[in-house]
Write a protein that holds these residues in place. Structure first.
Motif, PDB file in Angstrom:
ATOM      1  N   LEU A 129       0.830  -1.205   0.000  1.00 60.27           N
ATOM      2  CA  LEU A 129       0.000   0.000   0.000  1.00 60.27           C
ATOM      3  C   LEU A 129       0.865   1.257   0.000  1.00 60.27           C
ATOM      4  CD1 LEU A 129      -2.900   1.075   0.120  1.00 60.27           C
ATOM      5  CD2 LEU A 129      -2.746   0.966   2.617  1.00 60.27           C
ATOM      6  N   LYS A 130       1.905   1.255   0.805  1.00 62.04           N
ATOM      7  CA  LYS A 130       2.827   2.393   0.869  1.00 62.04           C
ATOM      8  C   LYS A 130       3.474   2.620  -0.496  1.00 62.04           C
ATOM      9  CE  LYS A 130       7.151   3.799   2.981  1.00 62.04           C
ATOM     10  NZ  LYS A 130       8.425   3.111   2.875  1.00 62.04           N
ATOM     11  N   ASN A 131       3.915   1.547  -1.136  1.00 61.65           N
ATOM     12  CA  ASN A 131       4.538   1.668  -2.450  1.00 61.65           C
ATOM     13  C   ASN A 131       3.559   2.216  -3.482  1.00 61.65           C
ATOM     14  OD1 ASN A 131       7.011   0.727  -1.576  1.00 61.65           O
ATOM     15  ND2 ASN A 131       6.563  -1.403  -2.079  1.00 61.65           N
ATOM     16  N   GLN A 132       2.314   1.787  -3.422  1.00 59.81           N
ATOM     17  CA  GLN A 132       1.304   2.301  -4.348  1.00 59.81           C
ATOM     18  C   GLN A 132       1.081   3.798  -4.134  1.00 59.81           C
ATOM     19  OE1 GLN A 132      -2.121  -0.160  -3.649  1.00 59.81           O
ATOM     20  NE2 GLN A 132      -1.362  -1.837  -4.929  1.00 59.81           N
ATOM     21  N   TYR A 133       1.011   4.220  -2.882  1.00 65.60           N
ATOM     22  CA  TYR A 133       0.830   5.647  -2.596  1.00 65.60           C
ATOM     23  C   TYR A 133       2.041   6.460  -3.038  1.00 65.60           C
ATOM     24  CZ  TYR A 133      -3.655   5.691  -0.228  1.00 65.60           C
ATOM     25  OH  TYR A 133      -4.987   5.626   0.045  1.00 65.60           O
ATOM     26  N   GLU A 134       3.231   5.894  -2.860  1.00 68.96           N
ATOM     27  CA  GLU A 134       4.432   6.609  -3.297  1.00 68.96           C
ATOM     28  C   GLU A 134       4.433   6.761  -4.821  1.00 68.96           C
ATOM     29  OE1 GLU A 134       7.504   4.207  -1.508  1.00 68.96           O
ATOM     30  OE2 GLU A 134       7.566   5.460   0.286  1.00 68.96           O
ATOM     31  N   LYS A 135       4.029   5.717  -5.546  1.00 69.60           N
ATOM     32  CA  LYS A 135       3.939   5.808  -7.005  1.00 69.60           C
ATOM     33  C   LYS A 135       2.890   6.828  -7.417  1.00 69.60           C
ATOM     34  CE  LYS A 135       5.382   1.088  -8.066  1.00 69.60           C
ATOM     35  NZ  LYS A 135       4.944  -0.235  -8.557  1.00 69.60           N
ATOM     36  N   LEU A 136       1.758   6.819  -6.738  1.00 67.79           N
ATOM     37  CA  LEU A 136       0.697   7.776  -7.036  1.00 67.79           C
ATOM     38  C   LEU A 136       1.175   9.198  -6.786  1.00 67.79           C
ATOM     39  CD1 LEU A 136      -2.234   8.327  -7.824  1.00 67.79           C
ATOM     40  CD2 LEU A 136      -2.853   8.021  -5.415  1.00 67.79           C
ATOM     41  N   PHE A 159       2.802  14.997 -13.001  1.00 67.17           N
ATOM     42  CA  PHE A 159       1.708  15.570 -13.785  1.00 67.17           C
ATOM     43  C   PHE A 159       1.633  17.082 -13.589  1.00 67.17           C
ATOM     44  CE2 PHE A 159      -2.687  17.069 -13.911  1.00 67.17           C
ATOM     45  CZ  PHE A 159      -3.033  16.739 -15.219  1.00 67.17           C
ATOM     46  N   PHE A 160       1.654  17.514 -12.339  1.00 68.50           N
ATOM     47  CA  PHE A 160       1.529  18.948 -12.061  1.00 68.50           C
ATOM     48  C   PHE A 160       2.780  19.720 -12.481  1.00 68.50           C
ATOM     49  CE2 PHE A 160      -1.944  17.562  -9.217  1.00 68.50           C
ATOM     50  CZ  PHE A 160      -2.943  18.352  -9.766  1.00 68.50           C
ATOM     51  N   GLU A 161       3.941  19.096 -12.400  1.00 74.13           N
ATOM     52  CA  GLU A 161       5.166  19.756 -12.861  1.00 74.13           C
ATOM     53  C   GLU A 161       5.100  19.966 -14.369  1.00 74.13           C
ATOM     54  OE1 GLU A 161       8.537  17.457 -11.584  1.00 74.13           O
ATOM     55  OE2 GLU A 161       8.199  17.945  -9.474  1.00 74.13           O
ATOM     56  N   ASN A 162       4.598  18.964 -15.098  1.00 70.90           N
ATOM     57  CA  ASN A 162       4.476  19.090 -16.549  1.00 70.90           C
ATOM     58  C   ASN A 162       3.491  20.197 -16.916  1.00 70.90           C
ATOM     59  OD1 ASN A 162       6.317  17.145 -17.221  1.00 70.90           O
ATOM     60  ND2 ASN A 162       4.812  15.500 -17.346  1.00 70.90           N
ATOM     61  N   ASN A 163       2.393  20.305 -16.180  1.00 78.56           N
ATOM     62  CA  ASN A 163       1.387  21.338 -16.452  1.00 78.56           C
ATOM     63  C   ASN A 163       1.938  22.726 -16.154  1.00 78.56           C
ATOM     64  OD1 ASN A 163      -0.596  19.763 -17.499  1.00 78.56           O
ATOM     65  ND2 ASN A 163      -1.729  19.546 -15.601  1.00 78.56           N
ATOM     66  N   GLU A 164       2.709  22.867 -15.112  1.00 79.31           N
ATOM     67  CA  GLU A 164       3.284  24.163 -14.745  1.00 79.31           C
ATOM     68  C   GLU A 164       4.314  24.608 -15.758  1.00 79.31           C
ATOM     69  OE1 GLU A 164       4.772  23.828 -10.760  1.00 79.31           O
ATOM     70  OE2 GLU A 164       2.776  23.706  -9.877  1.00 79.31           O
ATOM     71  N   ASN A 165       4.999  23.655 -16.371  1.00 82.82           N
ATOM     72  CA  ASN A 165       6.044  23.963 -17.336  1.00 82.82           C
ATOM     73  C   ASN A 165       5.516  24.025 -18.761  1.00 82.82           C
ATOM     74  OD1 ASN A 165       7.983  24.066 -15.290  1.00 82.82           O
ATOM     75  ND2 ASN A 165       8.384  21.875 -15.453  1.00 82.82           N
ATOM     76  N   GLY A 166       4.196  24.057 -18.912  1.00 82.26           N
ATOM     77  CA  GLY A 166       3.599  24.169 -20.223  1.00 82.26           C
ATOM     78  C   GLY A 166       3.577  22.874 -21.000  1.00 82.26           C
TER      79      GLY A 166
END
Length: 72
Positions: free
Chosen positions: A48-55, A62-69
């Motif tokens: 479960l911890k590994n799944q949350y870390e991947k998420l 995802f948000f870094e890509n959106n911020e960088n256009g």
């Protein structure tokens, strides 16, 4: 009569040790069962911890890509 007393004492000690052995084996089996349950729970929690870390990593990416256009 001395031999009969000695045999009786030895038999009594054998019975006592066999009983102790049986009790220790029961305790060991109980502990083994408890350890197995704990190991299973640990495995589940680690997964479960590994799944949350991947998420979390995917979300951050995802948000870094959106911020960088970037595109989705």
């Amino acid at each position: 009569m001395g031999r009969k007393k000695m045999i009786k004492k030895i038999t009594k000690e054998i019975n006592k040790l066999e009983q102790q052995k049986h009790q220790k084996n029961e305790k060991r089996n109980q502990l083994d069962s408890e350890i197995s349950l704990i190991s299973l729970r640990l495995k589940e929690l680690n997964n479960l911890k590994n799944q949350y870390e991947k998420l979390e990593k995917s979300t951050d990416s995802f948000f870094e890509n959106n911020e960088n256009g970037g595109t989705v």
